[in-house]
Design an enzyme around this catalytic site. Sequence first.
Site, PDB file in Angstrom:
ATOM      1  N   GLU A 148      48.314   7.899 -45.262  1.00 27.16           N
ATOM      2  CA  GLU A 148      47.949   8.623 -44.054  1.00 27.16           C
ATOM      3  C   GLU A 148      49.048   8.518 -43.009  1.00 27.16           C
ATOM      4  OE1 GLU A 148      45.223   5.188 -41.917  1.00 27.16           O
ATOM      5  OE2 GLU A 148      44.308   6.419 -43.464  1.00 27.16           O
ATOM      6  N   CYS A 198      53.113   8.099 -36.403  1.00 27.93           N
ATOM      7  CA  CYS A 198      52.890   6.805 -37.048  1.00 27.93           C
ATOM      8  C   CYS A 198      52.826   7.065 -38.548  1.00 27.93           C
ATOM      9  CB  CYS A 198      51.582   6.198 -36.538  1.00 27.93           C
ATOM     10  SG  CYS A 198      51.152   4.617 -37.275  1.00 27.93           S
ATOM     11  N   CYS A 252      48.420  -1.988 -48.881  1.00 33.73           N
ATOM     12  CA  CYS A 252      49.242  -3.045 -48.307  1.00 33.73           C
ATOM     13  C   CYS A 252      48.904  -4.360 -49.000  1.00 33.73           C
ATOM     14  CB  CYS A 252      48.985  -3.159 -46.799  1.00 33.73           C
ATOM     15  SG  CYS A 252      50.016  -4.403 -45.961  1.00 33.73           S
ATOM     16  N   CYS A 298      45.501  -8.693 -44.327  1.00 34.06           N
ATOM     17  CA  CYS A 298      44.900  -9.110 -43.056  1.00 34.06           C
ATOM     18  C   CYS A 298      43.430  -8.678 -43.052  1.00 34.06           C
ATOM     19  CB  CYS A 298      45.650  -8.475 -41.885  1.00 34.06           C
ATOM     20  SG  CYS A 298      47.395  -8.960 -41.803  1.00 34.06           S
ATOM     21  N   CYS A 306      41.945  -5.466 -41.150  1.00 31.60           N
ATOM     22  CA  CYS A 306      42.638  -4.194 -41.383  1.00 31.60           C
ATOM     23  C   CYS A 306      42.116  -3.540 -42.651  1.00 31.60           C
ATOM     24  CB  CYS A 306      44.146  -4.452 -41.503  1.00 31.60           C
ATOM     25  SG  CYS A 306      45.111  -3.001 -41.967  1.00 31.60           S
ATOM     26  N   GLU A 317      53.366  -2.675 -45.378  1.00 31.09           N
ATOM     27  CA  GLU A 317      54.344  -3.552 -44.742  1.00 31.09           C
ATOM     28  C   GLU A 317      55.714  -3.042 -45.146  1.00 31.09           C
ATOM     29  OE1 GLU A 317      56.797  -5.916 -43.098  1.00 31.09           O
ATOM     30  OE2 GLU A 317      54.716  -6.409 -42.639  1.00 31.09           O
ATOM     31  N   SER A 375      57.532  -2.087 -37.646  1.00 31.80           N
ATOM     32  CA  SER A 375      56.494  -3.089 -37.464  1.00 31.80           C
ATOM     33  C   SER A 375      56.423  -3.987 -38.692  1.00 31.80           C
ATOM     34  CB  SER A 375      55.142  -2.404 -37.244  1.00 31.80           C
ATOM     35  OG  SER A 375      54.112  -3.355 -37.114  1.00 31.80           O
ATOM     36  N   SER A 415      53.784  -8.064 -35.524  1.00 32.62           N
ATOM     37  CA  SER A 415      52.322  -8.128 -35.448  1.00 32.62           C
ATOM     38  C   SER A 415      51.906  -9.588 -35.525  1.00 32.62           C
ATOM     39  CB  SER A 415      51.701  -7.323 -36.594  1.00 32.62           C
ATOM     40  OG  SER A 415      52.024  -5.952 -36.472  1.00 32.62           O
ATOM     41  N   ASN A 425      40.409  -1.489 -33.066  1.00 36.02           N
ATOM     42  CA  ASN A 425      39.623  -0.361 -33.540  1.00 36.02           C
ATOM     43  C   ASN A 425      38.911  -0.843 -34.799  1.00 36.02           C
ATOM     44  OD1 ASN A 425      38.543   2.099 -34.223  1.00 36.02           O
ATOM     45  ND2 ASN A 425      40.481   3.219 -34.215  1.00 36.02           N
ATOM     46  N   CYS A 446      44.196   1.940 -38.973  1.00 35.13           N
ATOM     47  CA  CYS A 446      45.030   2.046 -40.174  1.00 35.13           C
ATOM     48  C   CYS A 446      44.186   1.891 -41.435  1.00 35.13           C
ATOM     49  CB  CYS A 446      46.114   0.969 -40.133  1.00 35.13           C
ATOM     50  SG  CYS A 446      47.198   0.993 -41.561  1.00 35.13           S
TER      51      CYS A 446
END
Length: 401
Positions: A119, A132, A139, A143, A146, A215, A248, A271, A350, A393
């Site tokens: 996305e 973005c 990923c 985390c 996320c 990442e 990031s 992050s 979020n 995300c």
Amino acid sequence: MTTDLPEPTTGRPRPGQLTFSAPRRGKPPRHLADLTPAERKEAVEALGHKGFRAKQLSTHYFERLVESPEEMTDLPKAIRDDLVRDLLPPLLTPLVQRTADDGATIKSAWRLHDGAIVESVLMRYPRRVTICISSQAGCGMNCPFCATGQAGLTRNMSAAEIVEQVVYAARQLRRGDLAPSVGASEGAELGDEDGPAEVAGPTRISNVVFMGMGEALANYKAAIGAIRRMTDPAPDGLGMSARGITMSTVGLVPAIDKLAGEGIPVTLALSLHAPDDELRNELVPINTRWKVDEALDAAHRYYETTGRRVSIEYALIRDINDQAWRADLLGEKLAARGRGWVHVNPIPLNPTPGSKWTASRPGVEQQFVERLRAHGVPTTIRDTRGQDIDGACGQLAAATA
């Protein structure tokens, strides 16, 4: 890089499990944006055509944003389709597009050639247009707050797949798909990690942030290749300023040091999400490999090497990492490494559907900011976009799969 933990085979990773090596899958089709200008010339000649055709193709793709072979009228009709098929194959198939903020935000889910879903989010602010982008399908950093991290790593994206998100967005701008941004932003906008930008024109993307799925530093070669395609002068690339690109990372220390030596002055965004190892081990499992102070030291070295101010991203999670003492600890750690080298962006979380993690209360959020500023650390709440369109995300990709 390797990990002491076994790699997952299928399904979601177990809590705390890190995945550095992407699963092997079929390679994406070769694309012009995967190649350097010299490699493009060689590829065109290997297809039996004159080398200068590579420059013509690059002009159409990077500068004119042409989609259809019929528009490439400076190429002989007899070879036009063959060149496009071999060097400009389709890489992203639109699945879902959702708009928010009165049309000033567009979030897109894409299907890649092998069925993987990624996305991107295109946002118009008063003084910039930011996209973005994703660098991996899924990923491996795991985390727990996320959606992407909880889904695990499907595969790395190619340099061209990364670049194509930006090119597609530029075409959307040219078509007028993105509405004007109404009113001034109250917080830090995505893309302003290193200060305000000039007003972007209607077809010009001013900022790219690697803050979508993945990442990027774990897909280092492709990410750097994509950055070089974005910053190469037109028509060899998109001609963007490296200062408008933000990388990031959750804190892959060796890769941060390697990035500092590339000679590309992109902005680094770390992050962090917790200033103490005990909590960060839980929130950001890479911390079991490189501790808070090691990540901050690497970020400071990046500043010393590049002169680029570092951004610290900190998702504020209610009753988890938003205590005043943690703000003080973060402020102390950053101030101890000097002044002027860092800026903090607290981010109202979020939340993902069904998650126990939720955003901090507004009063707690403000106190966190004030505590950091009291330590002399510039701090601005991140302006969030698209909460009504699965904005976090990985949410849209998960809903689309």
